[in-house]
Write an enzyme that holds these catalytic residues in place. Structure first.
Site, PDB file in Angstrom:
ATOM      1  N   GLY A   1      48.700  55.408  -5.510  1.00  0.00           N
ATOM      2  CA  GLY A   1      49.801  55.695  -6.984  1.00  0.00           C
ATOM      3  C   GLY A   1      51.234  54.257  -6.076  1.00  0.00           C
TER       4      GLY A   1
ATOM      5  CD  GLU B   1      41.451  59.462  -4.129  1.00  0.00           C
ATOM      6  OE1 GLU B   1      42.342  59.484  -4.723  1.00  0.00           O
ATOM      7  OE2 GLU B   1      40.947  59.967  -3.758  1.00  0.00           O
TER       8      GLU B   1
ATOM      9  N   GLY C   1      44.917  51.559  -5.020  1.00  0.00           N
ATOM     10  CA  GLY C   1      43.784  50.289  -5.484  1.00  0.00           C
ATOM     11  C   GLY C   1      45.713  49.362  -6.237  1.00  0.00           C
ATOM     12  NE  ARG C   2      50.154  50.023 -10.664  1.00  0.00           N
ATOM     13  CZ  ARG C   2      49.699  50.031 -11.630  1.00  0.00           C
ATOM     14  NH1 ARG C   2      50.123  49.464 -12.431  1.00  0.00           N
ATOM     15  NH2 ARG C   2      49.775  51.375 -11.859  1.00  0.00           N
TER      16      ARG C   2
ATOM     17  CE1 TYR D   1      49.126  52.981 -19.170  1.00  0.00           C
ATOM     18  CE2 TYR D   1      48.447  50.687 -18.793  1.00  0.00           C
ATOM     19  CZ  TYR D   1      48.231  51.411 -18.840  1.00  0.00           C
ATOM     20  OH  TYR D   1      46.511  52.314 -18.702  1.00  0.00           O
TER      21      TYR D   1
ATOM     22  CB  CYS E   1      43.829  40.893 -36.623  1.00  0.00           C
ATOM     23  SG  CYS E   1      42.603  39.384 -36.422  1.00  0.00           S
ATOM     24  CD  GLU E   2      44.962  46.568 -33.084  1.00  0.00           C
ATOM     25  OE1 GLU E   2      46.426  47.164 -32.645  1.00  0.00           O
ATOM     26  OE2 GLU E   2      44.023  46.693 -32.921  1.00  0.00           O
TER      27      GLU E   2
ATOM     28  CE1 TYR F   1      43.886  51.592 -12.655  1.00  0.00           C
ATOM     29  CE2 TYR F   1      45.862  50.562 -11.405  1.00  0.00           C
ATOM     30  CZ  TYR F   1      45.380  51.129 -11.630  1.00  0.00           C
ATOM     31  OH  TYR F   1      45.192  52.144 -10.415  1.00  0.00           O
TER      32      TYR F   1
HETATM   33  N1  LLP Z   1      42.647  57.586  -7.439  1.00  0.00           N
HETATM   34  C1  LLP Z   1      43.066  58.362  -7.869  1.00  0.00           C
HETATM   35  C2  LLP Z   1      42.132  59.750  -8.802  1.00  0.00           C
HETATM   36  C3  LLP Z   1      43.454  57.681  -9.750  1.00  0.00           C
HETATM   37  O1  LLP Z   1      43.376  58.160 -10.840  1.00  0.00           O
HETATM   38  C4  LLP Z   1      44.244  56.550  -9.218  1.00  0.00           C
HETATM   39  C5  LLP Z   1      44.853  55.994 -10.432  1.00  0.00           C
HETATM   40  C6  LLP Z   1      44.341  55.800  -8.297  1.00  0.00           C
HETATM   41  C7  LLP Z   1      43.515  56.569  -6.974  1.00  0.00           C
HETATM   42  C8  LLP Z   1      44.592  54.478  -8.195  1.00  0.00           C
HETATM   43  O2  LLP Z   1      45.974  54.484  -7.938  1.00  0.00           O
HETATM   44  P1  LLP Z   1      46.597  53.473  -7.562  1.00  0.00           P
HETATM   45  O3  LLP Z   1      47.193  53.431  -6.496  1.00  0.00           O
HETATM   46  O4  LLP Z   1      46.056  51.739  -8.727  1.00  0.00           O
HETATM   47  O5  LLP Z   1      48.494  53.286  -8.791  1.00  0.00           O
HETATM   48  N2  LLP Z   1      45.685  51.129 -16.464  1.00  0.00           N
HETATM   49  C9  LLP Z   1      47.160  51.707 -15.356  1.00  0.00           C
HETATM   50  C10 LLP Z   1      47.144  52.909 -14.269  1.00  0.00           C
HETATM   51  C11 LLP Z   1      45.902  54.130 -14.339  1.00  0.00           C
HETATM   52  C12 LLP Z   1      46.575  54.654 -13.053  1.00  0.00           C
HETATM   53  C13 LLP Z   1      45.124  55.406 -13.049  1.00  0.00           C
HETATM   54  N3  LLP Z   1      44.667  55.846 -12.448  1.00  0.00           N
HETATM   55  C14 LLP Z   1      48.130  51.280 -15.673  1.00  0.00           C
HETATM   56  O6  LLP Z   1      47.354  49.583 -16.026  1.00  0.00           O
HETATM   57  O7  LLP Z   1      49.053  50.886 -15.372  1.00  0.00           O
END
Ligand code: LLP
Length: 434
Positions: free
Chosen positions: A240, A274, A276-277, A317, A361-362, A390
């Site tokens: 997150g 966890e 990611g981003r 978004y 086409c959107e 993402y």
């Molecule tokens: N753990 C779980 C259970 C998750 O659902 C997610 C992301 C993460 C970890 C990783 O979160 P991060 O550290 O990346 O914030 N597609 C959207 C974001 C969707 C997030 C989904 N879950 C975007 O492009 O902003």
């Protein structure tokens, strides 16, 4: 911090000119920086070096096995949400004992695959799922480690589509019910081993307070479980942490680390994350070529060869991604080799306000709206920044567009880590009825 910088007015990925990659590989293409990915993992991991912890990179964010392998080699575990992600993680060399499996809808075959792999634990999101895992584990004569994903009802103060820790969201189990489920599992579900408590409140979170609020709630849950004789070894606080796309000021992992460590002092758990981003977001760009420019009656349009099927975030978004020129439009050239920042007015440099759009086409197929940009001309290359998270992982074949190539740059070398799809790839598995 990333390694996409200008040298003599040309955009480089580490020591390789982006223009060179685009010429050899074609466009659209994703380019990732190895050094940036490695650095982001190290910065996150180091923030917790003083406490027992396990970083489980979230595979969904950038699932290319070359990217996964960088984190795994550095010691990372993985957070998966499907059998497909488990398959990728294993191909990339993940250690099963460092795999956590999240998601509200795990299928029976996926649970079986994870059990046979011997993953660390399932982050369980409903009472029915808990029973299903117990049943499948019994059939396979295995024990399944689990954490319940609790829904702490905390506002992550982010985009509603990526906020997950509120009562109205589909994720997790409400805290009181979660405690009852742990007790039920202890008494009745003999193939389960409670290992942890899990929560994940959302994504692109740029304040620390929602994390701390969630931690306070999970700490109470752990205390309550322990008072009932249920030992908890892991506290998984999900991902997150946000990044800077435009002018957001997200806490540095070290600041996040300090706040989390302070809040969990003396709790006696191994922390699981966890992220990611924060690992991949600013470690990747999407490179597109300008096909045409046109002046509408109301607006200027720059039409590029990438589209919402390649990078869906702006359409989905309304997300902001900075747009930079890969080589400066000539004339005039900028003197002195300073960064060519096209989002600022540069004396003498032609500028327009335009929408950057793709060929789909959107009307939702755009990368920028009413953006001040250099006067891109047909044939110019542009870099859509912060596309490493993402980006490709959410891409599709919509409008029958083959998915873009992915490239990893490491120092002065680059490798195609996923070939551009071909037209034949588009119809793989399809057939015409006889
Ligand atoms: N753990 C779980 C259970 C998750 O659902 C997610 C992301 C993460 C970890 C990783 O979160 P991060 O550290 O990346 O914030 N597609 C959207 C974001 C969707 C997030 C989904 N879950 C975007 O492009 O902003």
């Amino acid at each position: 911090m990333h390694f996409f910088t200008y040298k003599k007015n040309k955009l480089y990925a580490e020591a390789v000119a982006v223009e060179r990659i685009a010429k050899e590989v074609g466009t659209p293409c994703y380019i990732y920086s190895h050094k940036t990915l490695a650095r982001h993992y190290a910065a996150f991991d180091e923030a917790f070096e003083s406490v027992p912890h396990l970083v489980c990179y979230s595979v969904k964010v950038n699932s290319n096995i070359a990217a996964l392998n960088i984190f795994i080699k550095a010691g990372s575990g993985v957070d998966i949400v499907s059998g497909g992600e488990l398959f990728r993680a294993l191909k990339a060399g993940a250690n099963p004992k460092k795999i956590v499996y999240s998601g509200v809808g795990k299928r029976e075959d996926e649970i079986e695959y994870a059990l046979k792999t011997g993953i660390l634990m399932f982050n369980v999101e409903s009472p029915e799922e808990l029973r299903a895992i117990n049943r499948i584990a019994g059939r396979l004569k295995r024990k399944a480690g689990f954490a319940i994903r609790v829904n702490p009802d905390v506002d992550a103060k982010t985009h509603p589509y990526i906020s997950t820790g509120l009562k109205e969201n589909k994720f997790g189990i409400e805290t009181n019910q979660a405690i009852k489920e742990y007790v039920y599992a202890k008494n009745k579900l003999k193939n389960l081993i409670p290992l942890g408590v899990d929560c994940h409140i959302g994504s692109q979170i740029t304040e620390l307070s929602p994390f701390i609020d969630a931690l306070k709630k999970t700490k109470n849950i752990i205390a309550s479980l322990r008072s009932k004789g249920i030992e908890i070894k892991y506290l998984d606080i999900g991902g997150g942490l946000g990044i800077t796309y435009k002018d957001e000021v997200a806490p540095h992992p070290s600041k996040y680390g300090k706040a989390v460590i302070d809040e969990t002092k003396g709790l006696g758990v191994t922390l699981i994350f966890e992220p990611g981003r924060v690992m991949a977001g600013n470690a990747g760009i999407l490179v597109a070529k300008v096909l045409y420019t046109k002046q509408g009656t109301e607006k200027n349009f720059i039409i590029v060869d990438a589209a919402m099927n390649d990078l869906a975030r702006p359409s989905l978004y309304g997300s902001y991604h900075a747009i930079k020129a890969v080589t400066p439009p000539a004339p005039p050239l900028i003197k002195g080799g300073r960064e060519w920042d096209f989002n600022k007015r540069v004396a003498g440099g032609g500028e327009i306000v335009a929408d950057v759009v793709g060929p789909i086409c959107e009307s939702g197929d755009f990368f920028a709206k009413d953006r001040e940009l250099p006067e891109f001309k047909s044939g110019d290359l542009m870099a859509i920044m912060s596309a490493g998270a993402y980006g490709f992982s959410m891409s599709s074949n919509y409008n029958s567009r083959p998915r873009a190539a992915e490239v990893m740059v490491k120092g002065n070398k680059f490798s195609v880590i996923r070939q551009r799809e071909t037209y034949n790839d588009l119809i793989k598995g399809e057939k015409i009825l006889k």
